[in-house]
Design an enzyme around this catalytic site. Structure first.
Site, PDB file in Angstrom:
ATOM      1  N   LYS A 258      79.604  84.300  21.933  1.00 28.55           N
ATOM      2  CA  LYS A 258      80.146  85.080  22.784  1.00 28.55           C
ATOM      3  C   LYS A 258      79.378  86.268  22.726  1.00 28.55           C
ATOM      4  O   LYS A 258      78.865  86.741  21.608  1.00 28.55           O
ATOM      5  CB  LYS A 258      81.425  85.668  21.731  1.00 28.55           C
ATOM      6  CG  LYS A 258      82.323  86.696  22.930  1.00 28.55           C
ATOM      7  CD  LYS A 258      83.543  86.946  22.497  1.00 28.55           C
ATOM      8  CE  LYS A 258      83.958  88.865  22.354  1.00 28.55           C
ATOM      9  NZ  LYS A 258      85.609  88.491  21.449  1.00 28.55           N
TER      10      LYS A 258
ATOM     11  N   TYR B 158      76.760  90.431  18.552  1.00 30.40           N
ATOM     12  CA  TYR B 158      76.773  91.527  19.250  1.00 30.40           C
ATOM     13  C   TYR B 158      75.271  91.993  18.923  1.00 30.40           C
ATOM     14  O   TYR B 158      75.006  92.452  17.767  1.00 30.40           O
ATOM     15  CB  TYR B 158      77.625  92.284  18.689  1.00 30.40           C
ATOM     16  CG  TYR B 158      79.551  91.676  19.487  1.00 30.40           C
ATOM     17  CD1 TYR B 158      79.403  90.887  21.356  1.00 30.40           C
ATOM     18  CD2 TYR B 158      81.068  92.094  18.992  1.00 30.40           C
ATOM     19  CE1 TYR B 158      80.538  90.250  21.020  1.00 30.40           C
ATOM     20  CE2 TYR B 158      81.652  91.956  19.429  1.00 30.40           C
ATOM     21  CZ  TYR B 158      81.199  90.415  20.215  1.00 30.40           C
ATOM     22  OH  TYR B 158      82.529  90.295  21.098  1.00 30.40           O
TER      23      TYR B 158
ATOM     24  N   ASP C 205      92.230  89.700  17.545  1.00 28.37           N
ATOM     25  CA  ASP C 205      91.591  89.725  15.700  1.00 28.37           C
ATOM     26  C   ASP C 205      91.806  90.911  15.512  1.00 28.37           C
ATOM     27  O   ASP C 205      91.337  91.839  14.494  1.00 28.37           O
ATOM     28  CB  ASP C 205      90.081  88.948  15.541  1.00 28.37           C
ATOM     29  CG  ASP C 205      88.796  89.958  16.810  1.00 28.37           C
ATOM     30  OD1 ASP C 205      89.049  89.456  17.773  1.00 28.37           O
ATOM     31  OD2 ASP C 205      88.126  90.685  15.990  1.00 28.37           O
TER      32      ASP C 205
END
Length: 260
Positions: A173, A142, A24
């Site tokens: 993730k 994140y 991406d």
């Protein structure tokens, strides 16, 4: 009965495990090394253990032919040219993902900065849409922002991963903490499968293979490596080596022979 969610998860995972290439980066950074032609990377790696890719909707439309791997369409973006590069904005809807033929949706959520509230709202609303359409949702969680001193701090990574699960993601993730024991605790305290980001390109192939062996030992369900695959001199060989660790439980040193 098999649900639409299970059918789509089966396309992006294999035996519950994931080997995914996120691609991406074109919106955030442009055509970086290895991603000048995303389609060629997909076709080159699809027969070597790859289970899925993460690509933007424009790349799905530009594919010259269908791929044999699962596709997660990425629907949150920002650019390196922006005054707020950590502020990810929605670029599509789950209904659009269905029309594109995607097998899942991917969102990028940064926790720890002033843009956090807006992205949490996006995650919650998109999760609701995904559940209505039986569409798997992968959340890239994140630790990134003004309040984050160490993005690999186990306590912070554990909190950030848990946020993704609590907000409705089917797969989270996140960053690897750097050691098996601390990451195993995070995996145990996150009620959905965890996969790990690769981050910057590793110094050596053995480094990334060893990290993969360690995170699998900690209970992760796989990896989503970008630069460490698509910027590799032999992306298909690196994919094959990673697949040997993830699906056949080879050691990093054994898998290294597939690259040499």
């Amino acid at each position: 009965m098999v649900s639409g969610l299970q059918i789509r998860l089966n396309r992006i995972l294999r035996k519950g495990k994931m080997l995914c290439i996120p691609m991406d980066h074109g919106i955030s950074n442009g055509p970086i090394e290895g991603l000048e032609d995303p389609a060629s990377i997909i076709y080159k790696c699809e027969g070597h253990g790859l289970t899925s890719v993460i690509i933007n909707k424009g790349i799905i439309k530009s594919l010259p032919k269908p791929t044999n791997v699962g596709i997660l369409v990425h629907f949150s973006s920002s650019t390196s040219l922006s005054l707020s590069p950590n502020r990810k904005m929605l670029t599509g809807t789950v209904k659009e993902a269905v029309a594109l033929g995607a097998d899942g949706v991917s969102l990028h959520i940064n926790i720890g900065g002033k843009e956090e509230p807006e992205m949490l709202e996006q995650l919650g609303l998109t999760a609701d849409q995904c559940h209505r359409w039986n569409m798997p949702l992968l959340a890239m969680m994140y630790p990134r922002g003004e309040n984050i001193k160490n993005p690999h701090d186990p306590e912070i990574v554990g909190h950030v991963a848990r946020i993704g699960a609590e907000c409705g993601a089917d797969i989270v993730k996140t960053m690897y903490t750097g050691d098996v024991d601390s990451f195993a605790k995070i995996v145990k305290s996150t009620p959905v499968p965890i996969v790990v980001a690769g981050g910057p390109k590793a110094k050596t192939d053995l480094d990334i293979l060893q990290m993969t062996e360690d995170i699998m030992a900690a209970g992760a369900k796989g990896v989503t490596y970008g630069r460490n695959i698509f910027a590799h001199k032999s992306p298909e060989k690196m994919t094959e080596a990673l697949a040997a660790i993830i699906f056949r439980k080879e050691s990093a040193k054994e898998a290294m022979k597939r690259i040499e």
